[in-house]
Design an enzyme around this catalytic site. Structure first.
Site, PDB file in Angstrom:
ATOM      1  N   GLU A   1      -1.354  54.831  12.886  1.00 35.80           N
ATOM      2  CA  GLU A   1      -1.232  55.564  11.628  1.00 35.80           C
ATOM      3  C   GLU A   1      -0.057  56.538  11.708  1.00 35.80           C
ATOM      4  O   GLU A   1       0.007  57.506  10.960  1.00 35.80           O
ATOM      5  CB  GLU A   1      -2.526  56.291  11.277  1.00 35.80           C
ATOM      6  CG  GLU A   1      -3.047  57.275  12.300  1.00 35.80           C
ATOM      7  CD  GLU A   1      -4.296  58.003  11.816  1.00 35.80           C
ATOM      8  OE1 GLU A   1      -4.149  58.934  11.017  1.00 35.80           O
ATOM      9  OE2 GLU A   1      -5.394  57.630  12.240  1.00 35.80           O
TER      10      GLU A   1
ATOM     11  N   CYS B   1      -7.809  55.458  12.473  1.00 36.96           N
ATOM     12  CA  CYS B   1      -7.978  55.248  13.913  1.00 36.96           C
ATOM     13  C   CYS B   1      -8.608  53.896  14.256  1.00 36.96           C
ATOM     14  O   CYS B   1      -8.927  53.649  15.421  1.00 36.96           O
ATOM     15  CB  CYS B   1      -8.830  56.366  14.505  1.00 36.96           C
ATOM     16  SG  CYS B   1      -8.145  58.013  14.249  1.00 36.96           S
TER      17      CYS B   1
ATOM     18  N   THR C   1      -6.706  69.654  18.746  1.00 37.80           N
ATOM     19  CA  THR C   1      -7.112  68.248  18.901  1.00 37.80           C
ATOM     20  C   THR C   1      -5.932  67.295  18.734  1.00 37.80           C
ATOM     21  O   THR C   1      -6.127  66.097  18.543  1.00 37.80           O
ATOM     22  CB  THR C   1      -8.220  67.872  17.898  1.00 37.80           C
ATOM     23  OG1 THR C   1      -7.694  67.891  16.565  1.00 37.80           O
ATOM     24  CG2 THR C   1      -9.385  68.831  17.992  1.00 37.80           C
TER      25      THR C   1
ATOM     26  N   SER D   1     -15.911  64.992   7.686  1.00 40.85           N
ATOM     27  CA  SER D   1     -15.467  63.897   8.545  1.00 40.85           C
ATOM     28  C   SER D   1     -16.384  63.721   9.746  1.00 40.85           C
ATOM     29  O   SER D   1     -16.745  62.597  10.115  1.00 40.85           O
ATOM     30  CB  SER D   1     -14.030  64.138   9.011  1.00 40.85           C
ATOM     31  OG  SER D   1     -13.526  62.990   9.682  1.00 40.85           O
TER      32      SER D   1
ATOM     33  N   HIS E   1     -14.963  56.225  19.620  1.00 45.77           N
ATOM     34  CA  HIS E   1     -13.722  56.862  19.192  1.00 45.77           C
ATOM     35  C   HIS E   1     -13.797  58.347  19.537  1.00 45.77           C
ATOM     36  O   HIS E   1     -14.796  59.007  19.281  1.00 45.77           O
ATOM     37  CB  HIS E   1     -13.522  56.670  17.689  1.00 45.77           C
ATOM     38  CG  HIS E   1     -12.406  57.502  17.141  1.00 45.77           C
ATOM     39  ND1 HIS E   1     -11.141  57.487  17.694  1.00 45.77           N
ATOM     40  CD2 HIS E   1     -12.370  58.392  16.102  1.00 45.77           C
ATOM     41  CE1 HIS E   1     -10.362  58.333  17.013  1.00 45.77           C
ATOM     42  NE2 HIS E   1     -11.086  58.884  16.051  1.00 45.77           N
TER      43      HIS E   1
ATOM     44  N   LYS F   1     -21.548  64.164  20.691  1.00 47.60           N
ATOM     45  CA  LYS F   1     -22.526  64.351  19.618  1.00 47.60           C
ATOM     46  C   LYS F   1     -22.937  63.014  19.014  1.00 47.60           C
ATOM     47  O   LYS F   1     -24.099  62.817  18.646  1.00 47.60           O
ATOM     48  CB  LYS F   1     -21.935  65.266  18.542  1.00 47.60           C
ATOM     49  CG  LYS F   1     -21.824  66.733  18.964  1.00 47.60           C
ATOM     50  CD  LYS F   1     -21.261  67.584  17.847  1.00 47.60           C
ATOM     51  CE  LYS F   1     -21.213  69.050  18.241  1.00 47.60           C
ATOM     52  NZ  LYS F   1     -20.629  69.894  17.162  1.00 47.60           N
TER      53      LYS F   1
ATOM     54  N   ASN G   1      -6.088  63.604  21.203  1.00 47.07           N
ATOM     55  CA  ASN G   1      -6.371  62.534  20.252  1.00 47.07           C
ATOM     56  C   ASN G   1      -5.159  61.606  20.123  1.00 47.07           C
ATOM     57  O   ASN G   1      -4.074  62.045  19.768  1.00 47.07           O
ATOM     58  CB  ASN G   1      -6.716  63.143  18.892  1.00 47.07           C
ATOM     59  CG  ASN G   1      -7.276  62.127  17.912  1.00 47.07           C
ATOM     60  OD1 ASN G   1      -7.433  60.953  18.235  1.00 47.07           O
ATOM     61  ND2 ASN G   1      -7.586  62.584  16.716  1.00 47.07           N
TER      62      ASN G   1
ATOM     63  N   SER H   1     -11.133  56.998   9.744  1.00 47.09           N
ATOM     64  CA  SER H   1     -11.449  57.755   8.541  1.00 47.09           C
ATOM     65  C   SER H   1     -11.033  57.015   7.291  1.00 47.09           C
ATOM     66  O   SER H   1     -10.082  56.229   7.285  1.00 47.09           O
ATOM     67  CB  SER H   1     -10.769  59.127   8.593  1.00 47.09           C
ATOM     68  OG  SER H   1     -11.364  59.936   9.577  1.00 47.09           O
TER      69      SER H   1
END
Length: 387
Positions: free
Chosen positions: A79, A111, A152, A201, A233, A242, A274, A307
């Site tokens: 991207e 991604c 990030t 997100s 990811h 999480k 990232n 996303s």
């Protein structure tokens, strides 16, 4: 026919920023990054390094001359495109001296793009078993100085050679996808940096994971007990953790087992940051090179999320001798050898842009001794050099 990942390589820029330094400069508690995000460093790319140079470097590290003669498809998932028309794969094809009768394309969906490339590669090899497909996931994540997403950020590329009878991992035929038309992260053509609805997100990341896995379990009859590890990811490492916690729900035994593997799978992500399309596959590389308990025949579950949003859950099975295809040198030593930037140096690199004269030639483009680099811009044409 078994089809999957035969080789895997990685490249990162030669600059790195310590997030503890960034936290102090932004007057933030360093633990917000180290513990709150589970991140400690981020790779920083100069203007002479982009998705082409990083992708070529990652691929060059693993390809033999025999591979280059057999590759007839190159897919770049990204991207961070450097051209609205010409695929980065075309530049990389030339830089790597791959045989001319090949298809070279670029795939975009946040991604998720490189994961889509894997499915395309599998279909191609099923039709042409002697073919080899080069998949490159290459991205540069930039959110802006002092922005919420600044810690990030990251940059890097993963290259995967997909073949029949692979030497690392068989890709199983159990893929399940989900699409949602949402605006959690997007980048209009007129914006330099992406727009992000951060809370929304992260919620969508987790909800897409749990709902897609529920559907995956119904379609395949598989449960988390069938997997030795899970790669997700990794926009930042805490998000992946999480997600893992959400999918395990009240199964503490499975959660503890998969969490042990998860921490092995984020060793590189924590010091690179990232890399969008490549983050899940950097996590796979980290898992394979840092876990001592994985064995031949173990299955690994994957959750890819882009996303906007498209996600996919699929699995792969490790083959005998897979460790022989991994790096023989310590990759962390290589990452620790990167040039550490001060905050002033980092901000100078961040804001550096290619200046063009009236006919589209680059003015004073910095020299770069990396294996592949942007050498010049000649009448708006990007010229790359192989050292």
């Amino acid at each position: 026919m078994n089809i999957g990942i035969d080789k895997i390589g990685f490249a990162a820029p030669s600059y790195v920023l310590d997030l503890a330094d960034l936290a102090l400069a932004r007057q933030i508690d360093p633990n917000k990054f180290k513990i709150g995000l589970l991140q400690s460093e981020m790779a920083v790319a100069p203007v002479t390094q982009d998705i082409v140079t990083l992708g070529a470097q990652a691929a060059a590290a693993i390809l033999s001359e025999e591979d280059k003669a057999a590759i007839d498809m190159i897919i770049v998932g990204t991207e961070s495109s450097i051209d609205q028309s010409k695929a980065a794969a075309v530049f990389i094809h030339q830089l790597l001296d791959i045989q001319p009768f090949a298809r070279s394309i670029e795939i975009k969906e946040a991604c998720y793009g490189a994961t889509a490339g894997l499915s395309l590669a599998k279909s191609h090899i099923a039709q042409f078993p002697h073919s080899k497909v080069l998949i490159i996931a290459s991205d540069i994540a930039k959110y802006g100085i002092a922005s919420g997403g600044e810690p990030t950020q990251g940059a890097g590329a993963i290259a995967m050679l997909v073949t029949a009878d692979p030497n690392i991992m068989i890709l199983n035929n159990d893929n399940v996808c989900q699409t949602r038309d949402i605006m959690d992260f997007w980048r209009p053509n007129y914006d330099k940096y992406p727009r992000v609805d951060g809370k929304f997100s992260t919620e969508q990341y987790t909800d897409c994971l749990t709902t897609t896995f529920d559907y995956y379990a119904k379609q395949t009859g598989k449960s988390l007990a069938d997997f030795a590890a899970m790669c997700l990811h990794i926009p930042f490492s805490k998000q992946g953790l999480k997600g893992l916690q959400a999918i395990c729900q009240n199964d503490d035994e499975t959660l503890n087992r998969l969490t042990e593997r998860f921490h092995e799978a984020i060793v590189y992500n924590q010091v690179v940051g990232n890399i969008y399309t490549g983050s899940i596959f950097l996590s796979l590389l980290s898992l394979l090179e840092n876990s001592q308990v994985l064995e031949t025949g173990d299955s690994i579950l994957f959750y890819s999320y882009g996303s906007g949003a498209v996600c996919e859950i699929f699995s792969g099975t490790l083959v005998e001798g897979y460790r022989n295809q991994l790096a023989t040198t310590n990759r962390l030593d290589q990452l620790n050898a990167r040039k550490r930037l001060s905050i002033a140096e980092y901000e100078a690199v961040f804001f550096e842009e290619i200046k063009l004269d009236e006919v589209g030639n680059a003015i004073d483009l910095p020299a770069d001794d990396c294996p592949f680099a942007l050498q010049s811009v000649d009448q708006h044409k990007r010229i790359y050099r192989k050292n």
